[in-house]
Design an enzyme around this catalytic site. Structure first.
Site, PDB file in Angstrom:
ATOM      1  CD  GLN A 130      -2.933  -1.189   2.251  1.00  0.00           C
ATOM      2  OE1 GLN A 130      -2.625  -1.876   3.211  1.00  0.00           O
ATOM      3  NE2 GLN A 130      -4.046  -0.499   2.209  1.00  0.00           N
ATOM      4  NE  ARG A 167      -0.146  -4.567  12.050  1.00  0.00           N
ATOM      5  CZ  ARG A 167      -1.170  -4.673  11.197  1.00  0.00           C
ATOM      6  NH1 ARG A 167      -1.940  -3.627  10.967  1.00  0.00           N
ATOM      7  NH2 ARG A 167      -1.424  -5.811  10.596  1.00  0.00           N
ATOM      8  CG  HIS A 185      -0.846  -6.155   5.323  1.00  0.00           C
ATOM      9  ND1 HIS A 185      -0.892  -5.504   6.540  1.00  0.00           N
ATOM     10  CD2 HIS A 185      -1.943  -5.754   4.659  1.00  0.00           C
ATOM     11  CE1 HIS A 185      -1.981  -4.746   6.599  1.00  0.00           C
ATOM     12  NE2 HIS A 185      -2.633  -4.879   5.466  1.00  0.00           N
ATOM     13  CG  ASN A 240      -3.331  -7.260   8.052  1.00  0.00           C
ATOM     14  OD1 ASN A 240      -3.508  -6.643   9.100  1.00  0.00           O
ATOM     15  ND2 ASN A 240      -4.071  -7.034   6.973  1.00  0.00           N
ATOM     16  CD  GLU A 241      -7.830  -6.639   8.008  1.00  0.00           C
ATOM     17  OE1 GLU A 241      -8.201  -6.719   6.820  1.00  0.00           O
ATOM     18  OE2 GLU A 241      -8.008  -5.625   8.695  1.00  0.00           O
ATOM     19  CG  ASN A 259      -6.237  -4.932  11.715  1.00  0.00           C
ATOM     20  OD1 ASN A 259      -5.418  -4.662  12.597  1.00  0.00           O
ATOM     21  ND2 ASN A 259      -5.871  -5.331  10.510  1.00  0.00           N
ATOM     22  CE1 TYR A 288      -9.606   1.073   9.851  1.00  0.00           C
ATOM     23  CE2 TYR A 288      -9.482  -1.327   9.964  1.00  0.00           C
ATOM     24  CZ  TYR A 288      -8.887  -0.109   9.697  1.00  0.00           C
ATOM     25  OH  TYR A 288      -7.587  -0.067   9.264  1.00  0.00           O
ATOM     26  CD  GLU A 319      -5.022  -2.467   9.616  1.00  0.00           C
ATOM     27  OE1 GLU A 319      -6.127  -2.190   9.104  1.00  0.00           O
ATOM     28  OE2 GLU A 319      -4.181  -3.204   9.079  1.00  0.00           O
ATOM     29  CD1 TRP A 322      -5.731   2.434   7.252  1.00  0.00           C
ATOM     30  CD2 TRP A 322      -4.093   0.967   7.690  1.00  0.00           C
ATOM     31  NE1 TRP A 322      -5.199   2.041   6.050  1.00  0.00           N
ATOM     32  CE2 TRP A 322      -4.196   1.139   6.293  1.00  0.00           C
ATOM     33  CE3 TRP A 322      -3.121   0.094   8.207  1.00  0.00           C
ATOM     34  CZ2 TRP A 322      -3.356   0.459   5.411  1.00  0.00           C
ATOM     35  CZ3 TRP A 322      -2.306  -0.568   7.324  1.00  0.00           C
ATOM     36  CH2 TRP A 322      -2.441  -0.384   5.941  1.00  0.00           C
ATOM     37  CD  GLU A 374      -8.093   0.685   2.191  1.00  0.00           C
ATOM     38  OE1 GLU A 374      -7.099   1.087   2.818  1.00  0.00           O
ATOM     39  OE2 GLU A 374      -8.660  -0.393   2.434  1.00  0.00           O
ATOM     40  CD1 TRP A 375      -6.511  -2.981   1.226  1.00  0.00           C
ATOM     41  CD2 TRP A 375      -5.031  -3.934  -0.163  1.00  0.00           C
ATOM     42  NE1 TRP A 375      -5.387  -3.309   1.959  1.00  0.00           N
ATOM     43  CE2 TRP A 375      -4.471  -3.897   1.135  1.00  0.00           C
ATOM     44  CE3 TRP A 375      -4.262  -4.491  -1.196  1.00  0.00           C
ATOM     45  CZ2 TRP A 375      -3.189  -4.375   1.425  1.00  0.00           C
ATOM     46  CZ3 TRP A 375      -2.987  -4.985  -0.903  1.00  0.00           C
ATOM     47  CH2 TRP A 375      -2.476  -4.927   0.394  1.00  0.00           C
ATOM     48  CG  PHE A 409      -8.044   4.671   5.790  1.00  0.00           C
ATOM     49  CD1 PHE A 409      -8.779   4.474   6.963  1.00  0.00           C
ATOM     50  CD2 PHE A 409      -8.466   4.029   4.638  1.00  0.00           C
ATOM     51  CE1 PHE A 409      -9.911   3.664   6.965  1.00  0.00           C
ATOM     52  CE2 PHE A 409      -9.604   3.219   4.633  1.00  0.00           C
ATOM     53  CZ  PHE A 409     -10.328   3.038   5.804  1.00  0.00           C
TER      54      PHE A 409
END
Ligand SMILES: *[C@@H]1O[C@H](CO)[C@@H](O)[C@H](O)[C@H]1NC(C)=O
Ligand SMILES: *[C@@H]1O[C@H](CO)[C@@H](O)[C@H](O)[C@H]1NC(C)=O
Ligand SMILES: *[C@@H]1O[C@H](CO)[C@@H](O)[C@H](O)[C@H]1NC(C)=O
Ligand SMILES: *[C@@H]1O[C@H](CO)[C@@H](O)[C@H](O)[C@H]1NC(C)=O
Length: 503
Positions: A41, A98, A143, A188-189, A329, A331, A402, A451, A458-459, A467
């Site tokens: 990213q 991170r 990630h 990650n996730e 993470n 949100y 995050e 984050w 952002e993907w 962000f």
């Protein structure tokens, strides 16, 4: 939480939160406060210094995959600007950062080629620069990105071969960086990776099957569970290697990061209450139960039966390496509505939970919306989420890896419209206050990462969501602090004052 009041309007003036009790001294001095990023990213330099293509390089170059047609070829060019970025973090007063290591920079061909000394050198320089500024590196090994060669050769996460190859990559990193890195996370996730990669097919390797559309291959009923199984065992492989060969000498911790939304029953009835519990187990227990307790959650086994793979005795032995902390993470909060005992339609992306998740009830949103679909501002959710993990996993140490707020962006919106980000400040302030409530309730939380440091790729949203605490001009790559950067700095500086007073 009372509303934050902004009394001064100039960006270089101090920000006052008149009636807000939030203070750095509410957190232990050793608490890590940082920002988070990931390699794809922000780094750019996608073929520089012998890095090879990874799955996201290949995917973003296919037409129509990314909302604004963009990719991470340049991103924030952090690869060439890391010193400036570390200086930004230092100026804020962070004590941790991170970031993730790009696998295809370290091992361009996975286990089928050499270690890339230039990749090692980049992360050595980054880590050393951070430590010079007293910023602890908090490192993610995976990630989402993986060398494309491993995808092409054997289908990456669908093959058990990945376990060994991931272990090899992790060991190269422990060996090269572990003398200075005290916090590792393996993944990650992974819960997002397997759902988007193998259930709905919107992330590489774009696998899905009927009734989902748009994929050339896949099996949405089986592959997500298979990929998850190999990820769990890859975590176990890397963690066993760390424990056996490195942890004693390097004295670090190793954990895994989950994407964890909180869920509130849609109606206060038993079926919706159990729907909320079920979706939480599918989101988090899917990975954490095997790692912490040795097997998948009963909630999943009950519904999936033989579609859920079995851990062999050898696997169970490996799983004993467990983890040292849970990365969260967090949100958003959503409603969960049962579709198992009552009739309702649910989004196939919720997989096999038989739960409809939504941010709306009787025409009222659960919290203020943000630019990211399904991300609502619900500060109490973080306290609930933490207390859930505290109960389910016996207060295993936790880090909020995050938490952050997105602004919608496009090429026509001028920079000045992004700098006065009072909504972000309110969001962060609210979530931090709720986090501190969980800690007063004895939750063992040890750090918090916003984050993100910078606006970045952002993907699927490309550069259409921002962000960052710092605005990035994608023409000049210049970084400009938003008001939230000053807010974070002011909050963190409070701690220094407190510490001096105490000593
Ligand atoms: C920033 O936004 C707040 C409220 O959103 C407003 O009161 C304030 O005047 C704005 N400041 C500047 C410099 O535009
Ligand atoms: C980079 O890759 C090229 C081609 O494989 C190789 O000849 C060169 O030695 C590599 N450079 C370094 C510093 O590893
Ligand atoms: C760990 O430290 C011991 C004692 O200093 C040393 O003998 C051993 O080789 C080290 N192990 C590794 C893997 O570096
Ligand atoms: C289902 O979920 C996907 C992925 O999150 C989303 O793109 C889509 O709009 C959702 N569909 C409905 C009908 O809500």
């Amino acid at each position: 939480m009372k509303k934050a009041v902004l009394v001064s309007v100039g960006f270089l003036q101090l920000i006052s939160f008149i009636s807000c009790a939030l203070d750095r001294s509410q957190f232990p001095p050793s608490f890590l406060f940082g920002t988070a990023t990931s390699s794809y990213q922000i780094e750019g330099a996608y073929l520089v210094d012998n890095k090879s293509l990874n799955n996201w390089d290949v995917f973003t170059h296919l037409a129509g995959k990314i909302k604004d047609g963009s990719n991470g070829d340049v991103a924030d060019d952090h690869y060439h600007r890391y010193m400036e970025d570390v200086e930004l973090m230092h100026s804020l007063g962070l004590n941790s950062y991170r970031f993730s290591i790009s696998w295809s920079r370290i091992l361009p061909r996975g286990r089928f080629g050499d270690v890339n000394s230039l990749g090692i050198e980049f992360y050595n320089k980054l880590i050393d620069t951070l430590l010079l500024k007293e910023i602890q590196p908090f490192v993610t090994l995976n990630h989402y990105d993986i060398p494309q060669e491993l995808e092409d050769r054997y289908g990456s996460w669908l093959s058990p071969q990945i376990q060994q190859d991931y272990g090899y990559f992790a060991e190269v990193c422990f060996k090269a960086f572990g003398d200075r890195v005290k916090h590792w996370t393996t993944f990650n996730e992974p819960n997002v990776l397997v759902k988007k990669g193998y259930l709905i097919g919107t992330y590489p390797p774009s696998h899905c099957s009927y009734p989902l559309e748009g994929c050339r291959s896949g099996d949405s009923a089986i592959e997500p569970y298979l990929a998850a199984h190999n990820i769990i065992l890859s975590h176990a492989t890397a963690t066993s290697i760390y424990r056996e060969r490195y942890q004693v000498n390097q004295s670090g911790m190793i954990g895994m990061v989950m994407n964890s939304a909180w869920y509130v029953p849609f109606r206060n009835i038993p079926t919706d209450r159990s729907a909320a519990q079920r979706v939480l187990a599918f989101d988090n227990g899917w990975f954490l139960d095997p790692i912490i307790y040795g097997d998948y959650p009963p909630e999943m086994r009950q519904i999936l039966g033989p579609r859920l793979p079995i851990f062999s005795l050898d696997d169970k032995e490996k799983l004993k390496s467990k983890l040292d902390f849970i990365g969260i993470n967090h949100y958003t909060t959503l409603y969960a509505r049962d579709c198992m005992f009552s009739h309702c339609t649910f989004n196939i992306s919720q997989g096999d939970t038989f739960v409809q998740t939504t941010g709306e009830r009787d025409g009222v949103l659960i919290g203020d919306p943000t630019a990211m679909p399904d991300f609502y501002v619900v500060p109490y959710g973080i306290e609930k989420m933490i207390m859930y993990f505290k109960e389910r996993y016996n207060n295993t140490p936790m880090f909020i890896t995050e938490n952050g707020y997105a602004q919608a962006s496009n090429k026509d919106v001028p920079m000045k419209d992004f700098l006065n980000d009072t909504e972000r400040i309110e969001y962060l302030n609210g979530y931090l206050a709720s986090l501190s409530t969980a800690m007063r309730r004895h939750a063992d939380v040890r750090g918090y990462f916003i984050w993100s440091l910078l606006d970045n790729f952002e993907w699927l949203y490309g550069y259409s969501l921002r962000f960052g605490l710092y605005y990035v001009d994608y023409n000049t790559l210049e970084r400009t602090p938003k008001l939230s950067a000053f807010w974070y700095k002011q909050f963190l500086n409070g701690e220094k004052v407190q510490k001096q007073k105490a000593s």
